[in-house]
Design a protein around this motif. Structure first.
Motif, PDB file in Angstrom:
ATOM      1  N   GLY A 227      42.786  30.161  47.209  1.00  0.00           N
ATOM      2  CA  GLY A 227      43.691  29.248  46.530  1.00  0.00           C
ATOM      3  C   GLY A 227      44.539  30.022  45.540  1.00  0.00           C
ATOM      4  O   GLY A 227      44.349  31.220  45.354  1.00  0.00           O
ATOM      5  N   ARG A 228      45.477  29.312  44.923  1.00  0.00           N
ATOM      6  CA  ARG A 228      46.359  29.933  43.931  1.00  0.00           C
ATOM      7  C   ARG A 228      46.244  29.190  42.596  1.00  0.00           C
ATOM      8  O   ARG A 228      46.090  27.965  42.585  1.00  0.00           O
ATOM      9  CB  ARG A 228      47.823  29.861  44.394  1.00  0.00           C
ATOM     10  N   GLY A 229      46.373  29.910  41.506  1.00  0.00           N
ATOM     11  CA  GLY A 229      46.365  29.280  40.181  1.00  0.00           C
ATOM     12  C   GLY A 229      45.047  28.554  39.935  1.00  0.00           C
ATOM     13  O   GLY A 229      43.966  29.115  40.097  1.00  0.00           O
ATOM     14  N   PHE A 230      45.142  27.278  39.528  1.00  0.00           N
ATOM     15  CA  PHE A 230      43.925  26.494  39.319  1.00  0.00           C
ATOM     16  C   PHE A 230      43.044  26.524  40.570  1.00  0.00           C
ATOM     17  O   PHE A 230      41.818  26.547  40.492  1.00  0.00           O
ATOM     18  CB  PHE A 230      44.270  25.030  39.024  1.00  0.00           C
ATOM     19  N   ASP A 231      43.688  26.494  41.736  1.00  0.00           N
ATOM     20  CA  ASP A 231      42.913  26.479  42.991  1.00  0.00           C
ATOM     21  C   ASP A 231      42.156  27.791  43.191  1.00  0.00           C
ATOM     22  O   ASP A 231      41.111  27.804  43.846  1.00  0.00           O
ATOM     23  CB  ASP A 231      43.836  26.225  44.189  1.00  0.00           C
ATOM     24  N   TYR A 232      42.674  28.862  42.648  1.00  0.00           N
ATOM     25  CA  TYR A 232      41.944  30.138  42.729  1.00  0.00           C
ATOM     26  C   TYR A 232      40.702  30.084  41.838  1.00  0.00           C
ATOM     27  O   TYR A 232      39.593  30.469  42.257  1.00  0.00           O
ATOM     28  CB  TYR A 232      42.855  31.303  42.331  1.00  0.00           C
ATOM     29  N   GLU A 251      33.125  34.885  49.624  1.00  0.00           N
ATOM     30  CA  GLU A 251      34.025  35.487  48.639  1.00  0.00           C
ATOM     31  C   GLU A 251      35.205  34.565  48.419  1.00  0.00           C
ATOM     32  O   GLU A 251      35.571  33.794  49.306  1.00  0.00           O
ATOM     33  CB  GLU A 251      34.521  36.844  49.140  1.00  0.00           C
ATOM     34  N   ALA A 252      35.771  34.676  47.240  1.00  0.00           N
ATOM     35  CA  ALA A 252      36.951  33.876  46.919  1.00  0.00           C
ATOM     36  C   ALA A 252      38.138  34.803  46.703  1.00  0.00           C
ATOM     37  O   ALA A 252      37.999  35.864  46.092  1.00  0.00           O
ATOM     38  CB  ALA A 252      36.692  33.059  45.660  1.00  0.00           C
ATOM     39  N   TYR A 253      39.286  34.375  47.197  1.00  0.00           N
ATOM     40  CA  TYR A 253      40.495  35.195  47.056  1.00  0.00           C
ATOM     41  C   TYR A 253      41.636  34.390  46.488  1.00  0.00           C
ATOM     42  O   TYR A 253      41.812  33.219  46.832  1.00  0.00           O
ATOM     43  CB  TYR A 253      40.946  35.724  48.433  1.00  0.00           C
ATOM     44  N   ALA A 254      42.421  35.059  45.663  1.00  0.00           N
ATOM     45  CA  ALA A 254      43.731  34.512  45.336  1.00  0.00           C
ATOM     46  C   ALA A 254      44.516  34.577  46.641  1.00  0.00           C
ATOM     47  O   ALA A 254      44.618  35.649  47.255  1.00  0.00           O
ATOM     48  CB  ALA A 254      44.390  35.352  44.252  1.00  0.00           C
ATOM     49  N   ALA A 255      45.037  33.450  47.087  1.00  0.00           N
ATOM     50  CA  ALA A 255      45.580  33.373  48.450  1.00  0.00           C
ATOM     51  C   ALA A 255      46.647  34.442  48.702  1.00  0.00           C
ATOM     52  O   ALA A 255      46.739  34.985  49.803  1.00  0.00           O
ATOM     53  CB  ALA A 255      46.130  31.975  48.715  1.00  0.00           C
TER      54      ALA A 255
END
Ligand code: F6R
Length: 364
Positions: A227-232, A251-255
């Motif tokens: 996700g990006r921003g808040f979604d990240y 794992e989580a990524y900034a899109a």
């Protein structure tokens, strides 16, 4: 004592509306945010040059939401630090800096040590703590208590939600002091924040949809969030919750970072949870999802009720209520928690007491 729920975690997920009401209620006066800390006057708040949010794990993820909210509303620069990094990297602090320490237990050793260091270096310290009278609450200059009530499950759920609420209240209060937003807008957003507990009901009753999704992904070895921003920030928390209790690697990524390496991991059938709740980056987020889909990713997309979703972008779409973009983290966390919960249950894990973990980390 589990109140009819099979696990404390599920009970605590369902307690979030109550915990939020208890936390937000006392911090709104005449429709405006108030922190309940006498020393935090307009003058004091206006004197803050930099904010550092320091915490561990889930509390640190709440800080990441706080950073975005504070910078957007109040236009004060915010760093977010992991306590065990902050305390050993010789941080640059001055008396015009505010260090916000976030901790559910108030006993996390690294977080407490970071707080003490910040004080030694002359910064002002504000603790956001759930446990009354805990070490961090006692050591900080000022305290804002969250009112989640006791959290028993090792995986933090309701404590995170109320930490988010305090981050928003702080951001709005700082903005009011600094006059970076019209008072009317702050009133409007404060009223919206108060409406959030009611928005959670449909998300909490949506258990079957999320349980079904978990059944579709329960045999995955790896799962990605993006996700990006808040979604990240929420991707990081969704990913932590999942790996913590279901033992699925994630794992989580900034899109936007996908094409800088990660996308090489996406092959036919790779599970990806894509969060896309923010209008300002929605098109960008969708194009990242398409990139994943083109490479065979199996996508769960979380987006708002009325968001346009082109055909063939996602395998599953979870719709969230239409609400103010900036507050979407507080809604979106519910399906992410439920997804981790059902993954853990379906995989036969010890939901409330995951292996190797303790509720309160009082050693380094
Ligand atoms: C994850 C979790 C941990 C804690 C972390 C900090 O579900 O619970 O990551 O958030 O250990 O704990 P506190 O908030 O007590 O300082």
């Amino acid at each position: 004592e589990k109140g009819g729920y099979p696990h404390f975690m599920l009970k605590e997920i369902h307690e979030q509306p109550t915990a939020l009401r208890a936390t937000i209620g006392p911090h709104v006066e005449d429709g405006l945010p108030q922190l309940g800390v006498d020393a935090l006057t307009d003058e004091m708040l206006c004197g803050i040059r930099n904010i550092h949010i320091v915490a561990c794990g889930t509390a640190m993820h709440a800080g990441m939401v706080g950073k975005t909210a504070i910078e957007r509303f109040a236009r004060v620069p915010v760093d977010v630090d992991i306590a065990s990094e902050f305390r050993y990297r010789d941080p640059i602090l001055s008396q015009d800096d505010l260090v916000i320490i976030i901790s559910q237990s108030g006993e996390t050793l690294d977080t407490l040590a970071a707080l003490k260091l910040a004080k030694e270096r002359g910064a002002k310290t504000l603790a956001v703590v759930n446990v009354v009278g805990s070490s961090i609450a006692r050591a900080a200059d000022w305290v804002i208590y969250t009112h989640a009530g006791p959290e028993i499950a090792v995986a933090s759920t309701k404590a995170y939600s109320v930490q988010l609420a305090v981050m928003y209240l702080f951001a709005l209060r700082l903005s009011l002091a600094k006059k970076t937003q019209p008072e009317e807008e702050i009133r409007r957003l404060t009223a919206e924040l108060q409406r959030i507990p009611d928005q959670l009901a449909p998300l909490l009753s949506n258990c079957n949809e999320i349980k079904y999704l978990a059944s579709q992904f329960m045999n995955s070895d790896d799962l990605f969030f993006m996700g990006r921003g808040f979604d990240y920030a929420l991707s990081l928390e969704g990913s932590l919750k999942l790996k913590e209790i279901s033992y699925v690697h994630s794992e989580a990524y900034a899109a936007g970072e996908l094409k800088h390496g990660t996308i090489s991991l996406i092959v036919n059938g790779t599970p990806v949870v894509a969060l896309a709740t923010q209008k300002n980056v929605y098109e960008k987020a969708l194009s990242n999802v398409k990139e994943v889909k083109t490479r065979g990713g199996r996508v769960i997309l979380l987006c708002k009720e009325n968001a346009p979703v082109p055909e063939d972008v996602a395998d599953f779409v979870v719709r969230l209520p239409e609400f103010e973009d900036i507050f979407m983290p507080m809604l979106m966390i519910v399906p992410l928690q439920l997804f981790a919960y059902y993954m853990s249950v379906l995989r036969g894990c010890d939901v409330d007491k995951p292996r190797n973990l303790a509720k309160s980390v009082t050693v380094e």
